[in-house]
Design a protein around this motif. Structure first.
Motif, mmCIF file in Angstrom:
data_model
loop_
_atom_site.group_PDB
_atom_site.id
_atom_site.type_symbol
_atom_site.label_atom_id
_atom_site.label_comp_id
_atom_site.label_asym_id
_atom_site.label_seq_id
_atom_site.Cartn_x
_atom_site.Cartn_y
_atom_site.Cartn_z
ATOM 1 N N ALA A 45 -2.689 -12.773 3.014
ATOM 2 C CA ALA A 45 -2.728 -12.609 1.556
ATOM 3 C C ALA A 45 -3.669 -11.471 1.169
ATOM 4 C CB ALA A 45 -3.167 -13.910 0.897
ATOM 5 N N LEU A 46 -4.824 -11.407 1.833
ATOM 6 C CA LEU A 46 -5.777 -10.325 1.564
ATOM 7 C C LEU A 46 -5.176 -8.974 1.933
ATOM 8 C CD1 LEU A 46 -8.541 -9.239 0.798
ATOM 9 C CD2 LEU A 46 -9.362 -9.858 3.078
ATOM 10 N N ASP A 47 -4.509 -8.903 3.077
ATOM 11 C CA ASP A 47 -3.871 -7.647 3.491
ATOM 12 C C ASP A 47 -2.815 -7.205 2.474
ATOM 13 O OD1 ASP A 47 -5.423 -7.588 5.758
ATOM 14 O OD2 ASP A 47 -3.907 -8.541 7.031
ATOM 15 N N THR A 48 -2.078 -8.164 1.946
ATOM 16 C CA THR A 48 -1.051 -7.851 0.945
ATOM 17 C C THR A 48 -1.670 -7.264 -0.322
ATOM 18 O OG1 THR A 48 0.376 -9.640 1.762
ATOM 19 C CG2 THR A 48 0.811 -8.827 -0.468
ATOM 20 N N LEU A 49 -2.716 -7.900 -0.818
ATOM 21 C CA LEU A 49 -3.373 -7.416 -2.041
ATOM 22 C C LEU A 49 -4.073 -6.080 -1.801
ATOM 23 C CD1 LEU A 49 -4.919 -10.761 -3.326
ATOM 24 C CD2 LEU A 49 -2.862 -9.626 -4.145
ATOM 25 N N HIS A 50 -4.671 -5.934 -0.634
ATOM 26 C CA HIS A 50 -5.369 -4.686 -0.317
ATOM 27 C C HIS A 50 -4.389 -3.519 -0.260
ATOM 28 C CE1 HIS A 50 -8.897 -2.527 1.076
ATOM 29 N NE2 HIS A 50 -8.168 -1.960 2.011
ATOM 30 N N THR A 51 -3.240 -3.748 0.348
ATOM 31 C CA THR A 51 -2.222 -2.699 0.419
ATOM 32 C C THR A 51 -1.666 -2.388 -0.963
ATOM 33 O OG1 THR A 51 -1.637 -3.512 2.624
ATOM 34 C CG2 THR A 51 -0.095 -1.994 1.575
ATOM 35 N N ALA A 52 -1.534 -3.420 -1.799
ATOM 36 C CA ALA A 52 -1.032 -3.206 -3.162
ATOM 37 C C ALA A 52 -1.976 -2.318 -3.962
ATOM 38 C CB ALA A 52 -0.835 -4.548 -3.863
ATOM 39 N N LEU A 53 -3.289 -2.525 -3.792
ATOM 40 C CA LEU A 53 -4.265 -1.697 -4.509
ATOM 41 C C LEU A 53 -4.201 -0.239 -4.080
ATOM 42 C CD1 LEU A 53 -7.366 -4.076 -4.485
ATOM 43 C CD2 LEU A 53 -6.023 -3.400 -6.486
ATOM 44 N N GLN A 54 -3.817 -0.005 -2.813
ATOM 45 C CA GLN A 54 -3.728 1.357 -2.290
ATOM 46 C C GLN A 54 -2.352 1.981 -2.520
ATOM 47 O OE1 GLN A 54 -6.463 2.725 -1.019
ATOM 48 N NE2 GLN A 54 -7.650 0.822 -1.105
ATOM 49 N N HIS A 55 -1.414 1.190 -3.051
ATOM 50 C CA HIS A 55 -0.041 1.670 -3.229
ATOM 51 C C HIS A 55 -0.014 2.835 -4.224
ATOM 52 C CE1 HIS A 55 4.316 1.606 -3.942
ATOM 53 N NE2 HIS A 55 4.422 0.793 -2.901
ATOM 54 N N LYS A 56 0.748 3.842 -3.903
ATOM 55 C CA LYS A 56 0.769 5.048 -4.751
ATOM 56 C C LYS A 56 1.289 4.777 -6.160
ATOM 57 C CE LYS A 56 5.264 6.614 -2.964
ATOM 58 N NZ LYS A 56 5.976 7.705 -2.270
ATOM 59 N N LYS A 57 2.118 3.727 -6.316
ATOM 60 C CA LYS A 57 2.646 3.405 -7.641
ATOM 61 C C LYS A 57 1.619 2.695 -8.516
ATOM 62 C CE LYS A 57 7.604 3.058 -6.723
ATOM 63 N NZ LYS A 57 8.796 2.182 -6.811
ATOM 64 N N PHE A 58 0.666 2.009 -7.866
ATOM 65 C CA PHE A 58 -0.258 1.174 -8.617
ATOM 66 C C PHE A 58 -1.663 1.751 -8.725
ATOM 67 C CE2 PHE A 58 2.266 -2.403 -6.366
ATOM 68 C CZ PHE A 58 3.378 -2.128 -7.152
ATOM 69 N N LYS A 59 -2.048 2.627 -7.775
ATOM 70 C CA LYS A 59 -3.459 2.956 -7.628
ATOM 71 C C LYS A 59 -4.067 3.739 -8.804
ATOM 72 C CE LYS A 59 -3.044 7.149 -4.784
ATOM 73 N NZ LYS A 59 -3.422 7.743 -3.491
ATOM 74 N N ASN A 60 -3.226 4.355 -9.616
ATOM 75 C CA ASN A 60 -3.744 5.067 -10.787
ATOM 76 C C ASN A 60 -3.340 4.389 -12.090
ATOM 77 O OD1 ASN A 60 -5.028 7.164 -9.325
ATOM 78 N ND2 ASN A 60 -3.052 8.162 -9.026
ATOM 79 N N LEU A 61 -2.938 3.116 -11.966
ATOM 80 C CA LEU A 61 -2.441 2.386 -13.125
ATOM 81 C C LEU A 61 -3.278 1.141 -13.340
ATOM 82 C CD1 LEU A 61 -0.175 1.789 -15.266
ATOM 83 C CD2 LEU A 61 1.022 0.558 -13.437
#
Length: 307
Positions: A45-61
């Protein structure tokens, strides 16, 4: 057997990457993490959230969902003692919030700090006999390779389990203070939270008799303050201005507690240095109350008496 295990692990990794690639919305990543938590896979679960924060679609939003992801991410980091992932997540979230919503960053940081302190209290309550933190190893010192290897191959840890749990949570709490101070050190809107964290760290050192960590903390705060004076020309709006009256007053209050903690820990050299810093800041503070001056001279008298 080794080959099949490698292929299985590789397949799992590819499946995880594919799953992250299919997340078109941050809500999907948060929902997936909550599902993993329910079945006991908190690291996944932590890996999933961590990757989501680094995702190019989300990281500047920045959205409220991203804030929820960050809350859950840091809670898992504290539970699993993953300070590196907490640091990376906070740096990324600071980038998101710097211009959009600094209040959200403050809420997240305070939640992270409170959660780490709560884990320390829980670990102490579960212990039959309270461990004296003053007798523990240096909280900034990494474990030796031999200790890590022994823990990996032995069924029981090299320390007794209750003591080890307390030490891990104390160390994580101490690391969380350092991470927060580093993340917030140059953000003008987060200045109040920065100084509150420094004072909480002082109390941690005083209550648990940690002079070595206190000395390093003072050096860090001193360096951060000196770095503020290195900027030439006009100070950017988002950066801390050391000549601003609010900054001077916050710095003075923090230094006063630093002096109090140094004298309580019998660190007279550090007390003398801190007293000199207060002597430089005190005339600049317009709202320096008589109570602050009284405490300053009281601690100064202790230093002279000791000398």
């Amino acid at each position: 057997w080794a080959g099949s295990r490698f292929c299985s692990q590789r397949a799992t990794n590819w499946q995880f990457v594919y799953t992250m690639a299919t997340f078109q919305k941050p809500e999907s990543a948060l929902k997936r993490a909550e599902e993993l938590i329910l079945i006991g896979k908190r690291q996944d679960a932590l890996d999933t959230l961590h990757t989501a924060l680094q995702h190019k679609k989300f990281k500047n939003l920045w959205t409220t969902t991203i804030e929820s992801i960050m809350f859950k991410h840091l809670e898992l980091c504290v539970d699993l003692s993953q300070i590196r992932m907490a640091r990376e997540g906070l740096y990324q979230y600071r980038t998101m919030c710097q211009a959009a919503n600094c209040e959200s960053l403050e809420r997240v940081v305070e939640h992270f700090r409170d959660r780490a302190e709560e884990k320390v209290r829980e670990a102490q309550e579960k212990q039959e006999e309270s461990t004296k933190l003053a007798d523990m190893a240096d909280l900034d010192e990494n474990e030796s390779p031999e200790t890590i290897l022994l823990r990996a191959i032995q069924a029981s840890d090299t320390r007794q389990n209750p003591d080890r749990d307390v030490h891990i949570h104390y160390r994580f709490c101490w690391d969380s203070y350092k991470v927060v101070l580093d993340v917030l050190k140059s953000n003008a809107k987060m200045e109040d939270c920065y100084h509150k964290t420094a004072r909480r760290a002082f109390s941690f050192c005083e209550n648990n008799k940690r002079p070595q960590e206190f000395k390093r903390l003072c050096d860090t705060l001193r360096k951060n303050y000196l770095d503020l004076h290195k900027h030439t020309g006009k100070v950017a709006q988002h950066q801390v201005n050391p000549n601003k009256q609010d900054t001077i007053e916050e710095t003075l209050e923090t230094r006063m507690q630093q002096l109090k903690t140094a004298t309580a820990l019998d660190m007279w050299r550090e007390s003398y240095i801190t007293a000199g810093e207060i002597h430089e800041v005190l005339p600049k503070a317009r709202k320096a109350v008589s109570q602050q001056r009284s405490k300053y001279y009281d601690n100064l008298a202790k230093i002279f008496w000791k000398s």
